[in-house]
Motif scaffolding. Sequence first.
Motif, PDB file in Angstrom:
ATOM      1  N   ARG A  33       1.332  -1.559  -0.050  1.00 34.70           N
ATOM      2  CA  ARG A  33       0.212  -0.400   0.184  1.00 34.70           C
ATOM      3  C   ARG A  33       1.117   1.304   0.351  1.00 34.70           C
ATOM      4  O   ARG A  33       0.965   2.489  -0.544  1.00 34.70           O
ATOM      5  N   ARG A  34       1.725   1.476   0.424  1.00 38.53           N
ATOM      6  CA  ARG A  34       2.475   2.351   0.698  1.00 38.53           C
ATOM      7  C   ARG A  34       3.212   2.723  -0.667  1.00 38.53           C
ATOM      8  O   ARG A  34       3.662   3.623  -0.685  1.00 38.53           O
TER       9      ARG A  34
ATOM     10  N   LEU B 168       0.814   4.234  -2.820  1.00 40.05           N
ATOM     11  CA  LEU B 168       1.248   5.683  -3.002  1.00 40.05           C
ATOM     12  C   LEU B 168       1.537   6.656  -2.613  1.00 40.05           C
ATOM     13  O   LEU B 168       1.819   7.547  -3.100  1.00 40.05           O
TER      14      LEU B 168
ATOM     15  N   SER C 155       2.075   6.848  -6.127  1.00 42.61           N
ATOM     16  CA  SER C 155       0.748   7.414  -7.265  1.00 42.61           C
ATOM     17  C   SER C 155       1.641   9.244  -7.057  1.00 42.61           C
ATOM     18  O   SER C 155       0.987  10.406  -7.472  1.00 42.61           O
TER      19      SER C 155
ATOM     20  N   GLU D 295      -9.173  -4.156  -0.526  1.00 46.23           N
ATOM     21  CA  GLU D 295      -7.881  -4.222   0.037  1.00 46.23           C
ATOM     22  C   GLU D 295      -7.727  -3.102  -1.354  1.00 46.23           C
ATOM     23  O   GLU D 295      -7.365  -2.077  -1.150  1.00 46.23           O
TER      24      GLU D 295
ATOM     25  N   SER E 265      -9.504   0.367  -2.166  1.00 43.54           N
ATOM     26  CA  SER E 265      -9.256   1.186  -0.577  1.00 43.54           C
ATOM     27  C   SER E 265      -7.741   1.734  -1.235  1.00 43.54           C
ATOM     28  O   SER E 265      -7.097   2.759  -0.693  1.00 43.54           O
ATOM     29  N   TRP E 266      -6.806   1.746  -1.601  1.00 40.51           N
ATOM     30  CA  TRP E 266      -5.653   1.983  -2.028  1.00 40.51           C
ATOM     31  C   TRP E 266      -5.592   3.002  -2.922  1.00 40.51           C
ATOM     32  O   TRP E 266      -5.414   4.324  -2.680  1.00 40.51           O
TER      33      TRP E 266
ATOM     34  N   ALA F 288      -8.756   4.835  -3.298  1.00 39.34           N
ATOM     35  CA  ALA F 288      -9.225   5.587  -2.552  1.00 39.34           C
ATOM     36  C   ALA F 288      -8.864   6.636  -1.347  1.00 39.34           C
ATOM     37  O   ALA F 288      -8.752   8.235  -1.514  1.00 39.34           O
ATOM     38  N   ASP F 289      -7.896   6.233  -1.026  1.00 34.67           N
ATOM     39  CA  ASP F 289      -6.604   6.636  -0.284  1.00 34.67           C
ATOM     40  C   ASP F 289      -5.309   8.211  -0.788  1.00 34.67           C
ATOM     41  O   ASP F 289      -5.515   8.422  -0.676  1.00 34.67           O
ATOM     42  N   ALA F 290      -5.678   7.280  -2.533  1.00 32.80           N
ATOM     43  CA  ALA F 290      -4.964   8.210  -3.195  1.00 32.80           C
ATOM     44  C   ALA F 290      -4.983   9.420  -3.898  1.00 32.80           C
ATOM     45  O   ALA F 290      -4.744   9.711  -5.099  1.00 32.80           O
ATOM     46  N   GLY F 291      -6.383   9.305  -3.411  1.00 26.63           N
ATOM     47  CA  GLY F 291      -7.776   9.683  -4.483  1.00 26.63           C
ATOM     48  C   GLY F 291      -7.090   9.640  -5.962  1.00 26.63           C
ATOM     49  O   GLY F 291      -7.886  10.758  -6.520  1.00 26.63           O
TER      50      GLY F 291
END
Length: 304
Positions: free
Chosen positions: A141-142, A145, A148, A268, A271-272, A274-277
């Motif tokens: 995930r990190r 991001l 991104s 999962e 969600s990545w 979404a977290d990155a917009g």
Amino acid sequence: MPETKTPSDQTAGSFRDKWVNNPDLAFAETSREGSDIFNWILTRNGLATTEALRVWLSGRSRILDAGCGNGRVTALLLKYAPEAGLVMGIDLTAATIARAHFADDPRVSFQEKDLLGDLSDLGHFDLIYCQEVLHHTADPRRAFLNLSKRLAPGGEIAIYVYKQKAPLREHADDFIRDRIAPMPYDEAMSHMAGITELGRALSAVQAKVKVPDIELLGIEAGEYDVQRLVYFFFLKCFWNPDLGFDASAAINYDWYHPQLCARHTVPEVESWFADAGLEVIHRHVDHYGITFRGITSKSQARNP
């Protein structure tokens, strides 16, 4: 006492050995129209034809192949993106091996980079291609991001990660991985030879099996040839006659030897993004993994 390696160090060493011993692995097949590998790349990215690939890559001025290995996908991107001024490949261990495939082409560049490290000096990209890579990092995930942040406004990122598989397949994979992860390359490959031979033998069985849905074992109802039934639900035993025995064995090594080998779910991965917009514009799930493509808004501010 033998030196104790962290999972990250073991995985980096595993891939280093893979590429040093197989610098041309799947290189030609990846760009050969009609090959299994070429078709799989198109299919998982939602591209029905070679022309669709050209259209997808048209107008991209800067493209990043993140986790480029020996540069086989970098070559594919370069071939079908004639408008790109730069196709850059980054890899933790194999940038030098990749660079050797491209002579003095001014449109391509390679650097050794950790996807979890500082990537700010790379600039921004219209397309970031990172497939078959993130699941081999210590924090997928990190790493996603982090990548991104390298997208230009309106840019796109296309990722593929391993998905969680049927329970008996997961058990067999972990059983083998735990036992060969400490082994040096040659010893591990001696074990992969048997698994590859099994894949070849199963492929030679000219028969299909119709099976019911077995929810407890994660088996989906359908008709499968014998090798695919075993491969999808019980044991990865890769075999591709176009690649040959040694390359097929190296691909089995690629699956079993690296200790970092995460498997993921669709929620999962969603969600990545979404977290990155990022807006998800394509999803594809097959027996192997999960492919997502997502874009930034054209007005989204660049990250420093």
